[in-house]
Design a protein around this motif. Structure first.
Motif, mmCIF file in Angstrom:
data_model
loop_
_atom_site.group_PDB
_atom_site.id
_atom_site.type_symbol
_atom_site.label_atom_id
_atom_site.label_comp_id
_atom_site.label_asym_id
_atom_site.label_seq_id
_atom_site.Cartn_x
_atom_site.Cartn_y
_atom_site.Cartn_z
ATOM 1 N N ILE A 173 -2.683 1.479 13.125
ATOM 2 C CA ILE A 173 -1.902 0.852 12.153
ATOM 3 C C ILE A 173 -2.136 1.826 10.430
ATOM 4 O O ILE A 173 -2.975 2.237 10.624
ATOM 5 C CB ILE A 173 -2.387 -0.212 11.658
ATOM 6 C CG1 ILE A 173 -1.748 -1.277 13.189
ATOM 7 C CG2 ILE A 173 -1.467 -1.066 10.322
ATOM 8 C CD1 ILE A 173 -3.124 -2.327 13.244
ATOM 9 N N LEU A 174 -0.580 1.629 10.113
ATOM 10 C CA LEU A 174 -0.970 2.584 8.534
ATOM 11 C C LEU A 174 -1.027 0.535 7.309
ATOM 12 O O LEU A 174 0.280 0.319 7.510
ATOM 13 C CB LEU A 174 0.182 3.308 7.978
ATOM 14 C CG LEU A 174 0.246 4.179 7.132
ATOM 15 C CD1 LEU A 174 -0.574 5.043 7.800
ATOM 16 C CD2 LEU A 174 1.761 4.893 7.286
ATOM 17 N N ILE A 175 -1.871 0.612 6.598
ATOM 18 C CA ILE A 175 -1.169 -0.560 5.383
ATOM 19 C C ILE A 175 -1.355 0.405 4.221
ATOM 20 O O ILE A 175 -1.463 1.596 3.639
ATOM 21 C CB ILE A 175 -2.648 -0.424 5.085
ATOM 22 C CG1 ILE A 175 -3.188 -1.671 6.328
ATOM 23 C CG2 ILE A 175 -2.808 -2.240 3.880
ATOM 24 C CD1 ILE A 175 -4.480 -2.063 6.933
ATOM 25 N N ALA A 176 0.353 0.464 3.989
ATOM 26 C CA ALA A 176 0.560 1.205 2.540
ATOM 27 C C ALA A 176 0.688 0.229 1.324
ATOM 28 O O ALA A 176 1.109 -1.175 1.564
ATOM 29 C CB ALA A 176 1.937 1.409 2.412
ATOM 30 N N ASP A 177 -0.503 0.583 0.600
ATOM 31 C CA ASP A 177 -0.707 -0.452 -0.925
ATOM 32 C C ASP A 177 0.348 -0.241 -1.688
ATOM 33 O O ASP A 177 -0.357 0.772 -2.658
ATOM 34 C CB ASP A 177 -2.027 -0.941 -0.697
ATOM 35 C CG ASP A 177 -2.071 -2.433 -2.047
ATOM 36 O OD1 ASP A 177 -1.521 -2.623 -2.421
ATOM 37 O OD2 ASP A 177 -3.322 -2.187 -2.517
ATOM 38 N N GLU A 178 1.385 -1.016 -2.185
ATOM 39 C CA GLU A 178 2.107 -0.199 -3.293
ATOM 40 C C GLU A 178 2.267 1.597 -3.517
ATOM 41 O O GLU A 178 2.481 2.408 -4.279
ATOM 42 C CB GLU A 178 1.439 -0.609 -4.863
ATOM 43 C CG GLU A 178 1.698 -2.249 -4.907
ATOM 44 C CD GLU A 178 2.595 -2.897 -5.144
ATOM 45 O OE1 GLU A 178 3.327 -2.015 -5.509
ATOM 46 O OE2 GLU A 178 2.076 -3.968 -5.261
ATOM 47 N N ALA A 179 2.820 1.748 -1.916
ATOM 48 C CA ALA A 179 2.656 3.217 -1.731
ATOM 49 C C ALA A 179 3.352 4.115 -3.008
ATOM 50 O O ALA A 179 3.084 5.078 -2.989
ATOM 51 C CB ALA A 179 2.476 3.698 -0.144
ATOM 52 N N VAL A 180 4.143 3.158 -2.983
ATOM 53 C CA VAL A 180 5.435 4.313 -3.412
ATOM 54 C C VAL A 180 5.727 3.299 -5.127
ATOM 55 O O VAL A 180 6.800 3.774 -5.993
ATOM 56 C CB VAL A 180 6.915 3.763 -2.711
ATOM 57 C CG1 VAL A 180 7.046 4.410 -1.868
ATOM 58 C CG2 VAL A 180 7.925 2.179 -2.574
ATOM 59 N N SER A 181 4.865 2.717 -5.711
ATOM 60 C CA SER A 181 5.807 2.181 -7.258
ATOM 61 C C SER A 181 4.998 2.771 -8.198
ATOM 62 O O SER A 181 5.793 2.600 -9.240
ATOM 63 C CB SER A 181 3.871 0.437 -6.642
ATOM 64 O OG SER A 181 4.220 -0.026 -5.748
ATOM 65 N N ALA A 182 4.459 3.686 -7.668
ATOM 66 C CA ALA A 182 4.030 4.779 -8.508
ATOM 67 C C ALA A 182 5.257 5.849 -8.772
ATOM 68 O O ALA A 182 5.147 6.618 -10.518
ATOM 69 C CB ALA A 182 2.884 5.625 -9.179
#
Ligand code: ATP
Ligand code: MG
Length: 330
Positions: A173-182
């Motif tokens: 499992i990969l949890i991406a937390d706002e991984a592209v927001s910046a």
């Protein structure tokens, strides 16, 4: 599809201390949240800032302990596991955070930033570096970048390193937390496509957290909408986006600017009325009621139960109780 992660009624409150360490109140950050992540599926979690998305992610990895509830990884409730057993689970559930600037070690080369996670898990330096090379290649970074340091990379490249560092442990499992927001919009699109490719290549299940409805629509099979710590609606992405039921989901969609990949018919740019209430003192009953155009007396008196409005599509709103169909908004 089988379930890889199942969360049942997880809750977390944070006591807030005032002067002299006295407890001023309690922030109800996550309240009775349940979800299912399907094997090799993508579940998108969307909601405004402060609605509890990151807290939920941390609870799943037990980086903070839930007050209540169950987190089942491949059927096993991990909340009862000892710390040594949790390390195995955490290897299988890796996180990618919003800020690639702060999550990489500036004193280590790109290669060693990726290899580090293997060393701490007991791998030899030589083997760790070999595998780190493989994953840097998988995320599309040229071999020549291996000896560079994070400060010589762009934001998008650093996020690729952060993804390689998560993948090197071969998680399920990969949890991406706002991984592209910046990231800039054009770089965002590249990194989103990278996530899609890696998901297929490494058979990953993805928990994709973002405040951006368009990004979540592009990425997800299933979507869950959160408001002030609670789940207001969840369902298959195509259903939820083509016919949002909850007044909050509708308002969120109406206020979202569209991107090429996203919604356009729903795009009316109407901001959600009123201010987001303080989580220190959330409204009684339905937490959205103070901003809801359909609120009535009972919304303040009781928390609405979750109602199935379509296949796997659930909404927590009194509007959809049996006998109320005539009031259904579309
Ligand atoms: N350690 C903590 N102590 C006190 N309050 C906290 C703590 N962590 C989170 N909170 C509060 O819990 C609520 C949920 O925060 P969280 O960071 O999970 O939201 P979020 O949806 O990830 O927001 P964002 O989109 O800004 O990242 C917020 O009101 C936040 O201030
Ligand atoms: Mg967050």
């Amino acid at each position: 599809m089988d379930t890889i992660l199942e969360v049942n009624s997880v809750s977390k409150s944070f006591p807030i201390k005032g002067l002299w360490g006295r407890t001023k109140g309690v922030v109800s950050a996550v309240d009775q949240v349940s979800l299912i992540l399907k094997e090799q599926g993508t579940l998108g979690i969307v909601g405004e800032s402060g609605c509890g998305k990151s807290t939920l992610a941390r609870l799943l990895l037990r980086l903070i302990e839930p007050d209540l509830g169950e987190v089942r990884f491949r059927g096993q409730n991990i909340l009862g596991l000892r710390e040594s057993e949790m390390q195995h689970v955490r290897k299988n559930m890796q996180m990618v955070f919003q800020n690639p600037y702060s999550s990489l070690n500036p004193k280590m080369t790109i290669l060693d930033n990726v290899a580090f996670n293997l060393w701490v898990n007991g791998e030899s330096k030589q083997e760790a570096r070999k595998r780190a090379h493989y994953y840097l290649d998988a995320v599309g970074l040229p071999v020549s970048y291996a000896g560079r340091y994070p400060n010589s990379l762009s934001g998008g490249q650093r996020q690729r390193v952060a993804i390689a560092r998560a993948l090197v442990l071969e998680p399920d499992i990969l949890i991406a937390d706002e991984a592209v927001s910046a990231l800039d919009k054009s770089v965002q699109a590249q990194v989103l496509n990278l996530f899609q490719d890696l998901k297929k290549e490494f058979s990953l299940s993805l928990l994709f957290i973002s405040h951006d409805l368009n990004v979540v629509e592009y990425m997800s099979n299933d979507v869950m909408v959160m408001y002030l710590g609670t789940v207001v609606e969840k369902g298959p992405a195509d259903r939820l986006y083509s016919k949002p039921y909850h007044p909050y989901t509708q308002a969120l969609m109406n206020s979202a600017p569209s991107m090429e990949v996203g919604i356009n018919t729903l795009n009316k740019h109407t901001p959600i009325k009123g201010e987001l209430p303080s989580p220190l003192n959330p409204p009684s009953g339905c937490r959205f009621r103070t901003r809801c155009n359909f609120a009535e007396e009972r919304c303040a008196l009781a928390v609405p139960q979750t109602i199935e409005v379509g296949p796997d599509h659930h909404v927590a709103c009194f509007l959809y109780e049996t006998g109320n169909e005539a009031r259904v908004v579309s």
